[in-house]
Design a protein around this motif. Structure first.
Motif, PDB file in Angstrom:
ATOM      1  N   GLN A 142      17.434  65.339  82.458  1.00 40.28           N
ATOM      2  CA  GLN A 142      18.728  65.083  83.092  1.00 40.28           C
ATOM      3  C   GLN A 142      18.794  65.717  84.476  1.00 40.28           C
ATOM      4  OE1 GLN A 142      22.695  65.157  80.965  1.00 40.28           O
ATOM      5  NE2 GLN A 142      22.830  67.126  81.997  1.00 40.28           N
ATOM      6  N   LYS A 182      33.961  65.088  75.792  1.00 40.59           N
ATOM      7  CA  LYS A 182      33.242  64.619  76.967  1.00 40.59           C
ATOM      8  C   LYS A 182      34.131  64.699  78.198  1.00 40.59           C
ATOM      9  CE  LYS A 182      29.659  62.561  78.816  1.00 40.59           C
ATOM     10  NZ  LYS A 182      28.338  63.105  78.788  1.00 40.59           N
ATOM     11  N   TYR A 191      18.621  66.595  72.120  1.00 39.52           N
ATOM     12  CA  TYR A 191      19.398  66.118  73.258  1.00 39.52           C
ATOM     13  C   TYR A 191      19.902  67.293  74.104  1.00 39.52           C
ATOM     14  CZ  TYR A 191      19.516  61.816  70.491  1.00 39.52           C
ATOM     15  OH  TYR A 191      19.168  60.712  69.771  1.00 39.52           O
ATOM     16  N   CYS A 192      20.020  67.055  75.406  1.00 42.53           N
ATOM     17  CA  CYS A 192      20.602  68.045  76.314  1.00 42.53           C
ATOM     18  C   CYS A 192      22.057  68.293  75.928  1.00 42.53           C
ATOM     19  CB  CYS A 192      20.507  67.544  77.750  1.00 42.53           C
ATOM     20  SG  CYS A 192      21.294  68.608  78.978  1.00 42.53           S
ATOM     21  N   GLN A 193      22.485  69.545  76.012  1.00 44.31           N
ATOM     22  CA  GLN A 193      23.836  69.906  75.597  1.00 44.31           C
ATOM     23  C   GLN A 193      24.670  70.431  76.762  1.00 44.31           C
ATOM     24  OE1 GLN A 193      25.104  69.340  72.315  1.00 44.31           O
ATOM     25  NE2 GLN A 193      23.231  68.090  72.411  1.00 44.31           N
ATOM     26  N   CYS A 200      17.103  69.681  78.812  1.00 45.27           N
ATOM     27  CA  CYS A 200      17.936  69.259  79.935  1.00 45.27           C
ATOM     28  C   CYS A 200      17.136  68.982  81.212  1.00 45.27           C
ATOM     29  CB  CYS A 200      19.020  70.298  80.222  1.00 45.27           C
ATOM     30  SG  CYS A 200      20.329  70.366  78.966  1.00 45.27           S
ATOM     31  N   TYR A 242      21.980  59.565  77.593  1.00 51.87           N
ATOM     32  CA  TYR A 242      21.055  60.457  76.895  1.00 51.87           C
ATOM     33  C   TYR A 242      19.815  59.648  76.541  1.00 51.87           C
ATOM     34  CZ  TYR A 242      23.764  58.070  73.291  1.00 51.87           C
ATOM     35  OH  TYR A 242      24.418  57.104  72.566  1.00 51.87           O
ATOM     36  N   GLN A 243      18.706  60.338  76.251  1.00 57.95           N
ATOM     37  CA  GLN A 243      17.457  59.628  76.034  1.00 57.95           C
ATOM     38  C   GLN A 243      17.450  58.901  74.694  1.00 57.95           C
ATOM     39  OE1 GLN A 243      17.626  62.931  75.585  1.00 57.95           O
ATOM     40  NE2 GLN A 243      16.355  63.564  73.851  1.00 57.95           N
ATOM     41  N   CYS A 277      20.243  54.456  72.587  1.00 59.56           N
ATOM     42  CA  CYS A 277      20.880  55.056  73.762  1.00 59.56           C
ATOM     43  C   CYS A 277      21.687  53.949  74.432  1.00 59.56           C
ATOM     44  CB  CYS A 277      19.837  55.649  74.705  1.00 59.56           C
ATOM     45  SG  CYS A 277      18.651  54.443  75.353  1.00 59.56           S
ATOM     46  N   PRO A 284      24.062  63.796  70.792  1.00 60.58           N
ATOM     47  CA  PRO A 284      24.182  63.795  72.258  1.00 60.58           C
ATOM     48  C   PRO A 284      25.440  64.505  72.737  1.00 60.58           C
ATOM     49  CG  PRO A 284      23.469  61.645  71.483  1.00 60.58           C
ATOM     50  CD  PRO A 284      23.832  62.433  70.260  1.00 60.58           C
ATOM     51  N   ARG A 341      16.823  58.406  82.962  1.00 62.30           N
ATOM     52  CA  ARG A 341      17.497  59.424  82.151  1.00 62.30           C
ATOM     53  C   ARG A 341      17.428  59.103  80.665  1.00 62.30           C
ATOM     54  NH1 ARG A 341      18.431  62.452  79.083  1.00 62.30           N
ATOM     55  NH2 ARG A 341      20.229  63.798  78.734  1.00 62.30           N
ATOM     56  N   GLN A 342      17.308  57.819  80.318  1.00 66.47           N
ATOM     57  CA  GLN A 342      17.334  57.398  78.919  1.00 66.47           C
ATOM     58  C   GLN A 342      15.954  57.098  78.344  1.00 66.47           C
ATOM     59  OE1 GLN A 342      20.935  54.709  78.195  1.00 66.47           O
ATOM     60  NE2 GLN A 342      20.810  54.678  80.438  1.00 66.47           N
TER      61      GLN A 342
END
Length: 397
Positions: A70, A197, A111-113, A67, A125-126, A163, A150, A97-98
């Protein structure tokens, strides 16, 4: 012989698939935020621009938390909003960021959660680099397990490695997404988002965020792509004759590094002055140096510029700093007296040739390669001949 032996073992192990060891995929991480920093400086961001840029591109290395990238993008957008809600800075932060992260052994990066702070980053997301294994993530985690999908999505990506800014393919190894597209492809738009989301958005939004989006977002969507490309891509100045200043840049960087070795946080300074103190980036505030730690495995150095006269101060590896100074045609190491480079990395015996890609941090991959090897050897002690694995082909190196 090595390649043949690995393939033979894979064929002999009937019903068992093999995981090959592949080389590390790296990139020129300073390039990921260079355009953002340029726009930030033009917008009046001052010293914050370089400091935030260095902190951000350092998150693209293998060690940082999933993370951290982000979080840095959130900070970049926070500053953009303070500088008149600068649309170009926000768009470049969305693209950053991507940007794919460096990956040890060519595995996909988790991926960041968690939800971002700013709505402009929601749904982003990247990407992954093209050669990264789409079925296996760092740590040997298979697709479908935590961290491989993601945040906000409930199924693996239909196009592995993609992405929003690159929806049809992963990014070529070592390439910068900002050089491929100026369209972030999403971020707070609400397209294609899952129920999970939406719940995360409710938790992460601030009271004033919706108003800010209404005021600045409509014009930003229509105008950013058209305005950004000519403004960001246009060079600041015509490239002069490289032979007239590269050697002097190297000598100037050596002199600065030698001076920095004599400084401490209590050294006298003038407002706006920058330096490296105890391997950390420092800037003068109210007559005293305030230091900012470089990312793990990096140190602060004065470096010669490649395309114009002058030097810059940045966090990088000692091996990379040595390479850049040597490539300028200067002898004597980082400080000009042959002193060994500061930790954490050791410079290679043969310097790399001088090219316009000398901003690459890849010169410091030896330390990370050693850590990756240690991690692999530790994991091998827990694997039996009956352990499941996949056979993807082999790389001889």
């Amino acid at each position: 012989m090595v390649q043949f032996s690995l393939v033979l073992l894979c064929l002999i192990a009937s019903g068992v698939q093999c995981v090959p060891l592949k080389k590390r995929i790296a990139q020129s991480i300073p390039a990921a935020t260079a355009k953002w920093e340029q726009i930030c400086n033009a917008a009046g961001g001052g010293l914050q621009c370089n400091q935030m840029s260095v902190a951000a591109f350092s998150t693209l290395l293998a060690a940082p938390d999933p993370c951290d990238q982000q979080n840095s993008a959130d900070q970049m957008i926070d500053l953009a909003k303070k500088l008149g809600n600068n649309a170009q800075m926000i768009q470049l932060a969305q693209i950053f960021r991507q940007q794919p992260r460096n990956t040890p052994t060519s595995l996909s990066v988790p991926y960041c959660q968690k939800a971002p702070k700013n709505a402009e980053l929601e749904g982003l997301y990247q990407c992954q680099f093209a050669s990264a294994n789409p079925k296996l993530f760092v740590g040997g985690v298979t697709v479908g397990q935590p961290g491989t999908i993601p945040f906000g999505l409930d199924a693996p990506l239909s196009t592995p490695g993609s992405c929003p800014a690159s929806p049809n393919a992963a990014v070529p190894d070592g390439a910068q997404l900002v050089d491929i597209t100026q369209n972030p492809g999403g971020g707070g738009k609400g397209d294609g988002k899952k129920d999970g989301k939406k719940d995360g958005k409710k938790d992460g939004k601030k009271d004033g965020k919706e108003d800010g989006k209404k005021d600045g977002k409509k014009d930003e969507k229509d105008e950013k792509p058209a305005k950004l490309a000519p403004t960001v891509a246009q060079p600041a100045m015509a490239a002069p004759d490289l032979s007239t200043f590269r050697l002097q840049n190297g000598k100037d960087a050596q002199a600065q590094n030698a001076l920095f070795a004599t400084l401490n946080k209590n050294s006298e300074c003038t407002l706006g002055e920058q330096a490296c103190i105890n391997n950390n980036y420092a800037q003068c505030v109210n007559g005293k140096f305030v230091t900012t730690k470089c990312a793990k495995s990096l140190s602060c150095f004065a470096l010669p510029l490649v395309n114009r006269p002058g030097t810059s101060i940045a966090c990088t590896t000692s091996a990379d700093a040595t390479d850049r100074i040597t490539a300028s045609g200067t002898t004597g190491g980082i400080t000009g007296n042959g002193t060994a480079a500061p930790p954490p990395s050791k410079a290679p015996a043969t310097p790399t040739p001088a090219t316009d890609s000398l901003t690459t941090i890849g010169g410091g991959f030896q330390l990370q390669n050693g850590k990756d090897a240690q991690s692999l050897n530790a994991s091998f002690t827990k694997i039996s001949k009956d352990a499941p694995c996949t056979c993807e082909g082999f790389t001889l190196f």
